[in-house]
Structures are given as structure tokens and as C-alpha cells.
Design a protein around this motif. Structure first.
Motif, PDB file in Angstrom:
ATOM      1  N   GLY A 277       0.791  -1.224   0.000  1.00 36.46           N
ATOM      2  CA  GLY A 277       0.000   0.000   0.000  1.00 36.46           C
ATOM      3  C   GLY A 277       0.821   1.271   0.000  1.00 36.46           C
ATOM      4  O   GLY A 277       0.267   2.365   0.158  1.00 36.46           O
ATOM      5  N   ARG A 278       2.118   1.159  -0.196  1.00 37.70           N
ATOM      6  CA  ARG A 278       3.024   2.296  -0.058  1.00 37.70           C
ATOM      7  C   ARG A 278       2.905   3.266  -1.228  1.00 37.70           C
ATOM      8  O   ARG A 278       2.964   2.864  -2.396  1.00 37.70           O
ATOM      9  N   ALA A 279       2.736   4.549  -0.901  1.00 38.38           N
ATOM     10  CA  ALA A 279       2.822   5.616  -1.897  1.00 38.38           C
ATOM     11  C   ALA A 279       4.259   6.122  -1.870  1.00 38.38           C
ATOM     12  O   ALA A 279       4.702   6.704  -0.877  1.00 38.38           O
ATOM     13  N   LEU A 280       4.993   5.889  -2.924  1.00 36.21           N
ATOM     14  CA  LEU A 280       6.417   6.194  -2.912  1.00 36.21           C
ATOM     15  C   LEU A 280       6.669   7.699  -2.965  1.00 36.21           C
ATOM     16  O   LEU A 280       6.015   8.424  -3.728  1.00 36.21           O
ATOM     17  N   PRO A 281       7.631   8.194  -2.175  1.00 39.08           N
ATOM     18  CA  PRO A 281       8.031   9.597  -2.281  1.00 39.08           C
ATOM     19  C   PRO A 281       8.519   9.916  -3.690  1.00 39.08           C
ATOM     20  O   PRO A 281       8.933   9.025  -4.442  1.00 39.08           O
ATOM     21  N   VAL A 282       8.503  11.194  -4.053  1.00 39.31           N
ATOM     22  CA  VAL A 282       8.850  11.601  -5.414  1.00 39.31           C
ATOM     23  C   VAL A 282      10.245  11.131  -5.799  1.00 39.31           C
ATOM     24  O   VAL A 282      10.453  10.569  -6.885  1.00 39.31           O
ATOM     25  N   ALA A 283      11.233  11.358  -4.917  1.00 39.76           N
ATOM     26  CA  ALA A 283      12.610  10.972  -5.239  1.00 39.76           C
ATOM     27  C   ALA A 283      12.711   9.465  -5.460  1.00 39.76           C
ATOM     28  O   ALA A 283      13.395   9.005  -6.382  1.00 39.76           O
ATOM     29  N   THR A 284      12.023   8.697  -4.629  1.00 37.81           N
ATOM     30  CA  THR A 284      12.059   7.238  -4.763  1.00 37.81           C
ATOM     31  C   THR A 284      11.391   6.796  -6.051  1.00 37.81           C
ATOM     32  O   THR A 284      11.896   5.911  -6.753  1.00 37.81           O
ATOM     33  N   ALA A 285      10.259   7.398  -6.387  1.00 35.37           N
ATOM     34  CA  ALA A 285       9.554   7.033  -7.610  1.00 35.37           C
ATOM     35  C   ALA A 285      10.418   7.299  -8.841  1.00 35.37           C
ATOM     36  O   ALA A 285      10.438   6.501  -9.788  1.00 35.37           O
ATOM     37  N   ARG A 286      11.165   8.393  -8.818  1.00 39.65           N
ATOM     38  CA  ARG A 286      12.046   8.687  -9.958  1.00 39.65           C
ATOM     39  C   ARG A 286      13.201   7.694 -10.017  1.00 39.65           C
ATOM     40  O   ARG A 286      13.608   7.268 -11.100  1.00 39.65           O
ATOM     41  N   PHE A 287      13.733   7.325  -8.857  1.00 44.38           N
ATOM     42  CA  PHE A 287      14.823   6.357  -8.867  1.00 44.38           C
ATOM     43  C   PHE A 287      14.318   4.991  -9.330  1.00 44.38           C
ATOM     44  O   PHE A 287      15.044   4.260 -10.016  1.00 44.38           O
ATOM     45  N   VAL A 288      13.087   4.644  -8.975  1.00 49.35           N
ATOM     46  CA  VAL A 288      12.509   3.377  -9.427  1.00 49.35           C
ATOM     47  C   VAL A 288      12.499   3.316 -10.948  1.00 49.35           C
ATOM     48  O   VAL A 288      12.860   2.293 -11.555  1.00 49.35           O
ATOM     49  N   GLU A 289      12.080   4.409 -11.596  1.00 53.10           N
ATOM     50  CA  GLU A 289      12.054   4.416 -13.061  1.00 53.10           C
ATOM     51  C   GLU A 289      13.455   4.293 -13.633  1.00 53.10           C
ATOM     52  O   GLU A 289      13.676   3.602 -14.631  1.00 53.10           O
ATOM     53  N   HIS A 290      14.414   4.943 -12.998  1.00 48.14           N
ATOM     54  CA  HIS A 290      15.818   4.819 -13.428  1.00 48.14           C
ATOM     55  C   HIS A 290      16.309   3.383 -13.245  1.00 48.14           C
ATOM     56  O   HIS A 290      16.944   2.811 -14.145  1.00 48.14           O
ATOM     57  N   LEU A 291      15.991   2.803 -12.091  1.00 52.68           N
ATOM     58  CA  LEU A 291      16.453   1.453 -11.791  1.00 52.68           C
ATOM     59  C   LEU A 291      15.816   0.422 -12.727  1.00 52.68           C
ATOM     60  O   LEU A 291      16.459  -0.570 -13.099  1.00 52.68           O
ATOM     61  N   LYS A 292      14.581   0.647 -13.121  1.00 53.17           N
ATOM     62  CA  LYS A 292      13.947  -0.258 -14.087  1.00 53.17           C
ATOM     63  C   LYS A 292      14.749  -0.297 -15.391  1.00 53.17           C
ATOM     64  O   LYS A 292      14.924  -1.359 -15.994  1.00 53.17           O
ATOM     65  N   GLY A 293      15.238   0.868 -15.814  1.00 50.05           N
ATOM     66  CA  GLY A 293      16.054   0.916 -17.026  1.00 50.05           C
ATOM     67  C   GLY A 293      17.357   0.165 -16.859  1.00 50.05           C
ATOM     68  O   GLY A 293      17.807  -0.558 -17.765  1.00 50.05           O
ATOM     69  N   VAL A 294      17.989   0.292 -15.671  1.00 51.41           N
ATOM     70  CA  VAL A 294      19.228  -0.429 -15.391  1.00 51.41           C
ATOM     71  C   VAL A 294      18.989  -1.935 -15.416  1.00 51.41           C
ATOM     72  O   VAL A 294      19.767  -2.691 -16.000  1.00 51.41           O
ATOM     73  N   LEU A 295      17.900  -2.369 -14.785  1.00 49.84           N
ATOM     74  CA  LEU A 295      17.583  -3.788 -14.748  1.00 49.84           C
ATOM     75  C   LEU A 295      17.236  -4.320 -16.139  1.00 49.84           C
ATOM     76  O   LEU A 295      17.596  -5.448 -16.490  1.00 49.84           O
ATOM     77  N   GLU A 296      16.553  -3.520 -16.930  1.00 54.05           N
ATOM     78  CA  GLU A 296      16.216  -3.926 -18.292  1.00 54.05           C
ATOM     79  C   GLU A 296      17.485  -4.124 -19.117  1.00 54.05           C
ATOM     80  O   GLU A 296      17.613  -5.112 -19.873  1.00 54.05           O
ATOM     81  N   ASP A 297      18.445  -3.222 -18.953  1.00 57.32           N
ATOM     82  CA  ASP A 297      19.720  -3.338 -19.683  1.00 57.32           C
ATOM     83  C   ASP A 297      20.524  -4.548 -19.224  1.00 57.32           C
ATOM     84  O   ASP A 297      21.358  -5.065 -19.979  1.00 57.32           O
ATOM     85  N   ALA A 298      20.281  -4.983 -17.968  1.00 51.90           N
ATOM     86  CA  ALA A 298      21.062  -6.088 -17.405  1.00 51.90           C
ATOM     87  C   ALA A 298      20.485  -7.451 -17.766  1.00 51.90           C
ATOM     88  O   ALA A 298      21.038  -8.467 -17.382  1.00 51.90           O
ATOM     89  N   ARG A 299      19.363  -7.488 -18.470  1.00 51.51           N
ATOM     90  CA  ARG A 299      18.751  -8.776 -18.833  1.00 51.51           C
ATOM     91  C   ARG A 299      19.728  -9.653 -19.634  1.00 51.51           C
ATOM     92  O   ARG A 299      20.467  -9.150 -20.450  1.00 51.51           O
TER      93      ARG A 299
END
Length: 299
Positions: A277-299
Motif C-alpha cells: 500500500g506504499r505511496a512512494l516519495p517523489v525521489a524514490t519514484a524517480r529512482f525506481v524508473e531509473h532502476l527499471k532501465g538499469v535492470l532492463e539493460d542487465a537482462r
């Protein structure tokens, strides 16, 4: 925000199990913390803590109240982060809990790249076992988690999943080092370092071995990838880790990653997740999108 401060008192006492230790962390006198707890207990009509000779312990009502307090504090942090973003301060704190395999390369690299464009964002990173990562998310000690093969849990929400192979790692001078892939039956000829049951990779090994006549006789079992890698280097042995735990070129001793070619050895899931149920803080939400890209590149 006096009420918020009092909720933080309750949360800190619950975490430390002691009014005195909580007061030291909060930089207030013990009597002030105790007084506020008594006030809240009087207001709700039931004790939140059992007072003991050596500290305090949550009552059943206290467990419920602490869960409420932590959600309130997390929501406040989210709101303050949004306010900061609106006022162009662009500051914030991202709290991450992750398994040890992410600590060597993937996570530090992702943070470094993110801070190049967001230099005022700070990070707090907790490195621990799979179950502890999930516990930190549920207790709001971390905003997001990186965990391998987590069990189903209705309190945890997956933000992204990527498939991960379990690989064998050997030193550069190992007889198997020139191979691209090996079978587990070839690894058992050497000293083996295997994950203990707190690590997701162990579950993949156990599941595979349960259907085979092959039996592993490990020389070392550990919850530390660093311990297993160093043991393999010193003994000429073999250890096991997920493929993105660390690129071979950056591993201590330049270790080589070998795919495990056994049919029936299931791949696992590296999961980026948060409390349901967590609403992520703005900074965390932006890092999540960045991290998704890193993980996608690491496939």
C-alpha cells in the motif's frame, strides 16, 4: 507536527525495545518519551507496551498501533517529498533494502548514475538477506527492495521482475574457467561453497536436486556471497550466485561466470518491490524508473 513526533516516539521505542535507548536516539529525556506514551495509552484506553525490568515489549494493541504509526510517518515523508519537489528544492532520501548480490556493482552503479542528474538526492541502503529485505519494507524501514525469488506475500507489491540464471563462479586459473557452461555434476569434483537457506539461489539448487540422484557435499555453506567467492578463490573451488550479482571483470580475483547447463534447473526472479500500500516519495519514484532501465539493460 507534534502528533507526528509522538508517533515517532512510539515507533522508536518499539524498534529499540527500551524507552531509555529510544530517548537517546531521539535526543530527548526518557521521562518525556514515557510521558507521551502514557498519554497515548490513556487516550486509546489500553497499554501499548508491557513494562519489564529490562525494557518494554509491544502488546497486541501496541502491534496494531505501531503499524498505524509507521504508515502515517511514511505518508508524511511522501507528502513532504512532494512539497519539496513542488518548491524546486529537488531534495530527498531514497531508502533501499537489497540482497548482498546487488551491493557489488548493480546497485552502486545505478545510484552513481542517478546522482549525476540528481545530486541532491541522498540514499540509505540496507544490505541483508531475502526475508530481512521484505521485513524492512513491511516495517517502512525501506521504500523499495531488491530481492531474489521472494515467496508470495500479499503485503509486497512487485514493481518489476527480471529472469535471473544461477551461475557457477570459478577463479581464472581454475580447470573449468575456459568453459562457457558446466553441469552441476562437473562442479562436485571441486570444493563447493553454496548459499544457505536464507538466500534465494539455494531454493533453486534444492528444487533441482530433489528430482535428481546427484547430491552436493558442500565444503562451505554461507549467507555471504563475499565469503563464498573468497573461499572458492583460495581453495580452487566453485561457488554459486545469480548472473547479475557481479560482472566477472569486476569480481575479486577476476572470477569467471559459467552458465549451468543442467536441464530442469529453473531460472529465478530478481524482483524490485515495495510494501503493497506504499505511496512512494517523489525521489524514490524517480529512482525506481531509473532502476527499471538499469535492470532492463542487465537482462
Amino acid at each position: 507536527m507534534h502528533n507526528t513526533r509522538f508517533l515517532r516516539y512510539i515507533d522508536t521505542v518499539a524498534r529499540t525495545g527500551s524507552i531509555r535507548k529510544a530517548a537517546e536516539q531521539l535526543n530527548v529525556v526518557s521521562s518525556a518519551v514515557n510521558r507521551r506514551i502514557l498519554d497515548i495509552e490513556a487516550e486509546i484506553g489500553t497499554p501499548l507496551f508491557e513494562r519489564r525490568a529490562r525494557g518494554v515489549r509491544l502488546t497486541a494493541a501496541g502491534e496494531l498501533f505501531v503499524a498505524y504509526a509507521r504508515k502515517q510517518l511514511a505518508e508524511l515523508e511522501h507528502t513532504l517529498s512532494e512539497i519539496e519537489d513542488l518548491s524546486n528544492l529537488r531534495r530527498g532520501l531514497v531508502s533501499v533494502a537489497a540482497i548482498e548480490g546487488m551491493a557489488a556493482d548493480l546497485l552502486p552503479g545505478a545510484i552513481q548514475a542517478f546522482q549525476q542528474t540528481h545530486p541532491n538526492i541522498r540514499f540509505r541502503v540496507l544490505i541483508c538477506g531475502r526475508d530481512e529485505v521484505l521485513g524492512h519494507l513491511k516495517e517502512f524501514r525501506a521504500d523499495i527492495g531488491l530481492v531474489f525469488n521472494p515467496p508470495p506475500d500479499p503485503e509486497i507489491r512487485a514493481l518489476m521482475e527480471i529472469e535471473q540464471k544461477l551461475c557457477a563462479f570459478v577463479s581464472p586459473d581454475h580447470p573449468l574457467a575456459g568453459r562457457d557452461a558446466v553441469r552441476l555434476s562437473e562442479c562436485v569434483e571441486y570444493p563447493l561453497a553454496i548459499p544457505d537457506t536464507s538466500l534465494g539461489g539455494r531454493g533453486l539448487l534444492d528444487e533441482f536436486l530433489a528430482r535428481r540422484s546427484l547430491r552436493l557435499q558442500p565444503a562451505l555453506e554461507s549467507n555471504s556471497f563475499e565469503m563464498m567467492r573468497n573461499f572458492a578463490i583460495k581453495t580452487g573451488g566453485v561457488c554459486f550466485q545469480i548472473q547479475n550479482g557481479m560482472p566477472p571483470s569486476r569480481m575479486p580475483g577476476g572470477m569467471h561466470a559459467l552458465n549451468l547447463s543442467d536441464r530442469g534447473l529453473r531460472h529465478g526472479r530478481l524482483v524490485l518491490c515495495t510494501e503493497h500500500g506504499r505511496a512512494l516519495p517523489v525521489a524514490t519514484a524517480r529512482f525506481v524508473e531509473h532502476l527499471k532501465g538499469v535492470l532492463e539493460d542487465a537482462r
